[in-house]
Design a protein around this motif. Structure first.
Motif, PDB file in Angstrom:
ATOM      1  N   SER A  24     -60.686  -0.990  81.863  1.00  0.00           N
ATOM      2  CA  SER A  24     -59.362  -0.424  81.593  1.00  0.00           C
ATOM      3  C   SER A  24     -59.274   0.088  80.156  1.00  0.00           C
ATOM      4  N   ALA A  25     -59.808  -0.683  79.209  1.00  0.00           N
ATOM      5  CA  ALA A  25     -59.777  -0.262  77.802  1.00  0.00           C
ATOM      6  C   ALA A  25     -60.610   1.004  77.608  1.00  0.00           C
ATOM      7  N   VAL A  66     -56.877  -1.790  70.768  1.00  0.00           N
ATOM      8  CA  VAL A  66     -57.779  -1.860  71.927  1.00  0.00           C
ATOM      9  C   VAL A  66     -59.000  -2.708  71.601  1.00  0.00           C
ATOM     10  N   LEU A  67     -59.545  -2.527  70.385  1.00  0.00           N
ATOM     11  CA  LEU A  67     -60.700  -3.326  69.967  1.00  0.00           C
ATOM     12  C   LEU A  67     -60.348  -4.808  69.934  1.00  0.00           C
ATOM     13  N   THR A  72     -60.765 -10.107  72.530  1.00  0.00           N
ATOM     14  CA  THR A  72     -60.134 -11.308  73.101  1.00  0.00           C
ATOM     15  C   THR A  72     -60.575 -11.527  74.541  1.00  0.00           C
ATOM     16  N   ALA A  73     -60.606 -10.435  75.328  1.00  0.00           N
ATOM     17  CA  ALA A  73     -60.993 -10.546  76.741  1.00  0.00           C
ATOM     18  C   ALA A  73     -62.453 -10.968  76.885  1.00  0.00           C
ATOM     19  N   LEU A  74     -63.337 -10.384  76.076  1.00  0.00           N
ATOM     20  CA  LEU A  74     -64.763 -10.676  76.209  1.00  0.00           C
ATOM     21  C   LEU A  74     -65.169 -11.985  75.545  1.00  0.00           C
ATOM     22  N   THR A  75     -64.401 -12.439  74.559  1.00  0.00           N
ATOM     23  CA  THR A  75     -64.738 -13.701  73.898  1.00  0.00           C
ATOM     24  C   THR A  75     -64.758 -14.848  74.894  1.00  0.00           C
ATOM     25  N   LEU A 241     -68.926  -7.485  65.225  1.00  0.00           N
ATOM     26  CA  LEU A 241     -68.896  -6.160  65.857  1.00  0.00           C
ATOM     27  C   LEU A 241     -67.664  -5.358  65.479  1.00  0.00           C
ATOM     28  N   PHE A 242     -66.493  -5.975  65.591  1.00  0.00           N
ATOM     29  CA  PHE A 242     -65.223  -5.243  65.417  1.00  0.00           C
ATOM     30  C   PHE A 242     -64.499  -5.623  64.129  1.00  0.00           C
TER      31      PHE A 242
END
Length: 243
Positions: A24-25, A66-67, A72-75, A241-242
Motif C-alpha cells: 500500500s505504501a 510513509v517511511l 513501524t509495520a516492518l519492524t 535505513l530511514f
C-alpha cells in the motif's frame, strides 16, 4: 517470556499484514497527486478587472511519514522472524522411541527435515515388494533368496488317436473320428525364487516408520514449547535505513 510455538502461530499473520502495508505504501508514493500541493491567488490589472477566488490544494501524503509508517509495520515482522530464528538455534528436544532415546538435543530445523523425510520413507516402505502369499517360502542360504518347495509336474504331449464310429461296408467306407490324447512324456521339477520380502517384514518396517514419525512430532512439539526471549532488531535496522 513467550514460547516458540506462539511466535510460529503469529508469524504468518504478521508477515501478511506487513506485506499488505508495504504494498500500500509503495502504491501511494507512486501517485504524484497525493504528494503535490498548491496555493495561488489572483489579482486583476485594475480595479474594474474580474475577481477570481484563490485556489489551493493540500499535500495529502508526506514521504517521510510513509517511511516512518513502513518502518513501524516492518519492524514487527523483523522482530517476530528474528525471535523465531534465534529460538530455532536453541530450541531442542530428544527423539525417544519405545522408551529409548534415539537422538539427543535435536534442533527444530532438523526435526522438520526428519518429518518430511519420514513421509517419503513411509510411502517407499509401503510399496516394497511382498512375497506371494499363495506360495510357501523359505530362505535359501546359498543365494540369500527366498525359494519355494520343489514341485514336480508332468509334461504331456498330445498324440492323435482314431475312433471308429462305423465299420466299413461294401457300400460305405469306415467312419473314423480323430481325437488327441494327453500322454505323459516327462516331468518338470520347479523351484521358484524371489527377492521380495515377507509381509511380516514389510509390516514391521512400516510400524517402525510410524513410531518414529510420532516420536519426531512429539519432539517437535516439545522443542516448540521452549520459552524464548523476544528479539528486538527492527529498530536498529530501520533506524539505520530511514534515520
Amino acid at each position: 517470556m513467550a514460547k516458540l510455538n506462539q511466535i510460529i502461530a503469529v508469524e504468518k499473520g504478521v508477515k501478511a499484514k506487513a506485506q499488505q502495508e508495504l504494498t500500500s505504501a509503495h502504491q501511494d508514493v507512486q501517485k504524484p497527486a497525493l504528494l503535490t500541493g498548491i496555493s495561488r491567488t489572483y489579482q486583476p490589472k485594475d480595479e474594474e478587472g474580474e475577481q477570481l477566488p484563490p485556489e489551493s490544494t493540500r499535500v495529502q501524503l508526506q514521504a517521510e511519514d510513509v517511511l516512518r509508517d513502513t518502518a513501524t509495520a516492518l519492524t514487527r515482522l523483523f522482530d517476530v522472524t528474528a525471535t523465531k530464528d534465534w529460538a530455532n538455534c536453541t530450541a531442542r528436544a530428544d527423539i525417544t522411541v519405545e522408551g529409548r532415546v534415539l537422538l539427543r538435543d535435536v534442533p527444530v530445523s532438523y526435526l522438520l527435515f526428519l518429518e518430511k523425510q519420514l513421509v517419503d520413507l513411509y510411502t517407499f516402505v509401503r510399496k516394497l515388494p511382498v512375497l506371494d502369499a499363495a506360495e510357501s517360502w523359505s530362505q535359501d542360504p546359498s543365494t540369500d533368496w527366498w525359494k519355494t518347495e520343489t514341485v514336480r509336474t508332468i509334461r504331456t504331449k498330445k498324440v492323435p488317436r482314431n475312433h471308429v464310429k462305423a465299420e466299413a461296408t461294401e457300400k460305405h467306407p469306415a467312419q473314423v473320428e480323430v481325437y488327441y490324447e494327453d500322454i505323459p512324456v516327462g516331468y518338470w521339477t520347479t523351484v521358484k525364487f524371489s527377492g521380495a520380502l515377507p509381509a511380516r517384514r514389510v509390516n514391521q518396517l512400516t510400524e517402525r516408520v510410524e513410531r518414529l514419525q510420532q516420536a519426531v512430532k512429539y519432539a517437535r512439539e516439545e522443542a516448540n514449547g521452549t520459552e524464548i526471549e523476544d528479539e528486538r532488531v527492527g529498530d536498529a535496522v530501520f533506524g539505520y535505513l530511514f534515520g
